[in-house]
Write a protein that holds these residues in place. Sequence first.
Motif, PDB file in Angstrom:
ATOM      1  N   ILE A   6       0.857  -1.176   0.000  1.00  0.00           N
ATOM      2  CA  ILE A   6       0.000   0.000   0.000  1.00  0.00           C
ATOM      3  C   ILE A   6       0.895   1.228   0.000  1.00  0.00           C
ATOM      4  CG2 ILE A   6      -1.739   1.288   1.280  1.00  0.00           C
ATOM      5  CD1 ILE A   6      -2.676  -1.376   2.427  1.00  0.00           C
ATOM      6  N   ASP A   7       0.652   2.108  -0.943  1.00  0.00           N
ATOM      7  CA  ASP A   7       1.508   3.284  -1.106  1.00  0.00           C
ATOM      8  C   ASP A   7       0.931   4.459  -0.311  1.00  0.00           C
ATOM      9  OD1 ASP A   7       3.556   4.861  -1.955  1.00  0.00           O
ATOM     10  OD2 ASP A   7       2.582   5.392  -3.842  1.00  0.00           O
ATOM     11  N   GLU A   8       1.043   4.369   0.998  1.00  0.00           N
ATOM     12  CA  GLU A   8       0.597   5.442   1.861  1.00  0.00           C
ATOM     13  C   GLU A   8       1.738   5.793   2.802  1.00  0.00           C
ATOM     14  OE1 GLU A   8      -2.839   4.184   3.968  1.00  0.00           O
ATOM     15  OE2 GLU A   8      -4.046   3.957   2.166  1.00  0.00           O
ATOM     16  N   PRO A   9       1.952   7.079   3.028  1.00  0.00           N
ATOM     17  CA  PRO A   9       3.010   7.443   3.970  1.00  0.00           C
ATOM     18  C   PRO A   9       2.626   7.021   5.384  1.00  0.00           C
ATOM     19  CG  PRO A   9       1.811   9.389   3.251  1.00  0.00           C
ATOM     20  CD  PRO A   9       1.304   8.226   2.451  1.00  0.00           C
ATOM     21  N   SER A  10       3.621   6.666   6.155  1.00  0.00           N
ATOM     22  CA  SER A  10       3.337   6.237   7.519  1.00  0.00           C
ATOM     23  C   SER A  10       2.824   7.421   8.337  1.00  0.00           C
ATOM     24  CB  SER A  10       4.585   5.652   8.165  1.00  0.00           C
ATOM     25  OG  SER A  10       5.549   6.664   8.348  1.00  0.00           O
ATOM     26  N   GLU A  11       2.098   7.102   9.397  1.00  0.00           N
ATOM     27  CA  GLU A  11       1.521   8.155  10.234  1.00  0.00           C
ATOM     28  C   GLU A  11       2.614   9.019  10.856  1.00  0.00           C
ATOM     29  OE1 GLU A  11      -1.021   6.240  13.031  1.00  0.00           O
ATOM     30  OE2 GLU A  11      -2.242   5.320  11.466  1.00  0.00           O
ATOM     31  N   GLU A  12       3.730   8.395  11.158  1.00  0.00           N
ATOM     32  CA  GLU A  12       4.843   9.138  11.759  1.00  0.00           C
ATOM     33  C   GLU A  12       5.375  10.197  10.798  1.00  0.00           C
ATOM     34  OE1 GLU A  12       9.389   8.099  12.558  1.00  0.00           O
ATOM     35  OE2 GLU A  12       8.004   6.820  13.663  1.00  0.00           O
ATOM     36  N   ILE A  13       5.518   9.839   9.551  1.00  0.00           N
ATOM     37  CA  ILE A  13       6.041  10.788   8.559  1.00  0.00           C
ATOM     38  C   ILE A  13       5.066  11.939   8.358  1.00  0.00           C
ATOM     39  CG2 ILE A  13       6.640  11.057   6.125  1.00  0.00           C
ATOM     40  CD1 ILE A  13       7.727   8.220   6.197  1.00  0.00           C
ATOM     41  N   VAL A  14       3.780  11.632   8.300  1.00  0.00           N
ATOM     42  CA  VAL A  14       2.770  12.680   8.128  1.00  0.00           C
ATOM     43  C   VAL A  14       2.777  13.614   9.321  1.00  0.00           C
ATOM     44  CG1 VAL A  14       0.303  13.131   7.897  1.00  0.00           C
ATOM     45  CG2 VAL A  14       1.339  11.247   6.623  1.00  0.00           C
ATOM     46  N   ALA A  15       2.845  13.051  10.517  1.00  0.00           N
ATOM     47  CA  ALA A  15       2.861  13.877  11.731  1.00  0.00           C
ATOM     48  C   ALA A  15       4.102  14.769  11.762  1.00  0.00           C
ATOM     49  CB  ALA A  15       2.803  12.994  12.968  1.00  0.00           C
ATOM     50  N   ASP A  16       5.250  14.193  11.402  1.00  0.00           N
ATOM     51  CA  ASP A  16       6.485  14.986  11.366  1.00  0.00           C
ATOM     52  C   ASP A  16       6.379  16.118  10.355  1.00  0.00           C
ATOM     53  OD1 ASP A  16       7.690  13.502  13.328  1.00  0.00           O
ATOM     54  OD2 ASP A  16       8.887  12.272  11.938  1.00  0.00           O
ATOM     55  N   ALA A  17       5.810  15.837   9.196  1.00  0.00           N
ATOM     56  CA  ALA A  17       5.690  16.859   8.157  1.00  0.00           C
ATOM     57  C   ALA A  17       4.775  17.989   8.610  1.00  0.00           C
ATOM     58  CB  ALA A  17       5.169  16.229   6.871  1.00  0.00           C
ATOM     59  N   ILE A  35      15.052  14.439   3.221  1.00  0.00           N
ATOM     60  CA  ILE A  35      15.907  13.255   3.144  1.00  0.00           C
ATOM     61  C   ILE A  35      15.318  12.111   3.972  1.00  0.00           C
ATOM     62  CG2 ILE A  35      18.179  12.343   3.762  1.00  0.00           C
ATOM     63  CD1 ILE A  35      19.323  15.082   2.910  1.00  0.00           C
ATOM     64  N   ARG A  36      14.783  12.419   5.158  1.00  0.00           N
ATOM     65  CA  ARG A  36      14.143  11.380   5.967  1.00  0.00           C
ATOM     66  C   ARG A  36      12.944  10.779   5.244  1.00  0.00           C
ATOM     67  NH1 ARG A  36      14.934  15.060  10.216  1.00  0.00           N
ATOM     68  NH2 ARG A  36      12.726  15.631  10.166  1.00  0.00           N
ATOM     69  N   GLN A  37      12.167  11.612   4.575  1.00  0.00           N
ATOM     70  CA  GLN A  37      11.008  11.119   3.835  1.00  0.00           C
ATOM     71  C   GLN A  37      11.427  10.269   2.639  1.00  0.00           C
ATOM     72  OE1 GLN A  37       8.868  14.736   3.012  1.00  0.00           O
ATOM     73  NE2 GLN A  37       7.725  14.635   4.940  1.00  0.00           N
ATOM     74  N   VAL A  38      12.498  10.667   1.971  1.00  0.00           N
ATOM     75  CA  VAL A  38      12.998   9.880   0.839  1.00  0.00           C
ATOM     76  C   VAL A  38      13.446   8.503   1.315  1.00  0.00           C
ATOM     77  CG1 VAL A  38      14.881   9.698  -0.833  1.00  0.00           C
ATOM     78  CG2 VAL A  38      13.618  11.837  -0.613  1.00  0.00           C
ATOM     79  N   ILE A  39      14.166   8.458   2.405  1.00  0.00           N
ATOM     80  CA  ILE A  39      14.636   7.177   2.940  1.00  0.00           C
ATOM     81  C   ILE A  39      13.456   6.303   3.350  1.00  0.00           C
ATOM     82  CG2 ILE A  39      15.878   6.122   4.875  1.00  0.00           C
ATOM     83  CD1 ILE A  39      17.859   8.505   4.659  1.00  0.00           C
ATOM     84  N   ALA A  40      12.433   6.908   3.963  1.00  0.00           N
ATOM     85  CA  ALA A  40      11.246   6.143   4.355  1.00  0.00           C
ATOM     86  C   ALA A  40      10.543   5.567   3.128  1.00  0.00           C
ATOM     87  CB  ALA A  40      10.290   7.031   5.142  1.00  0.00           C
TER      88      ALA A  40
END
Length: 92
Positions: A6-17, A35-40
Amino acid sequence: MARKVIDEPSEEIVADAKRERAERRNPFSRIALFIRQVIAELRKVVTPTRRELFSFTGVVLVFVLIMMGLVYGLDFLFGLLVSWAFGDGSIR
């Protein structure tokens, strides 16, 4: 068969953004967030199995051969037509 992801960003990444946007950080922290988002996102990539890789390669090679034949055939046909229209009037 490729695994379904499933191509959805994790909740942690969304919260950080959202937090980063709200705090309006300096350019360096925005680059670090990117860069953190790219690695994720790269961690979500699923590599094909050996069998899938050979299958995909075969499909691509067959497609390329078919397209080469099509382009060659059209080139030959148009060459004959141009030779007939502008050449000496004879068809090879």
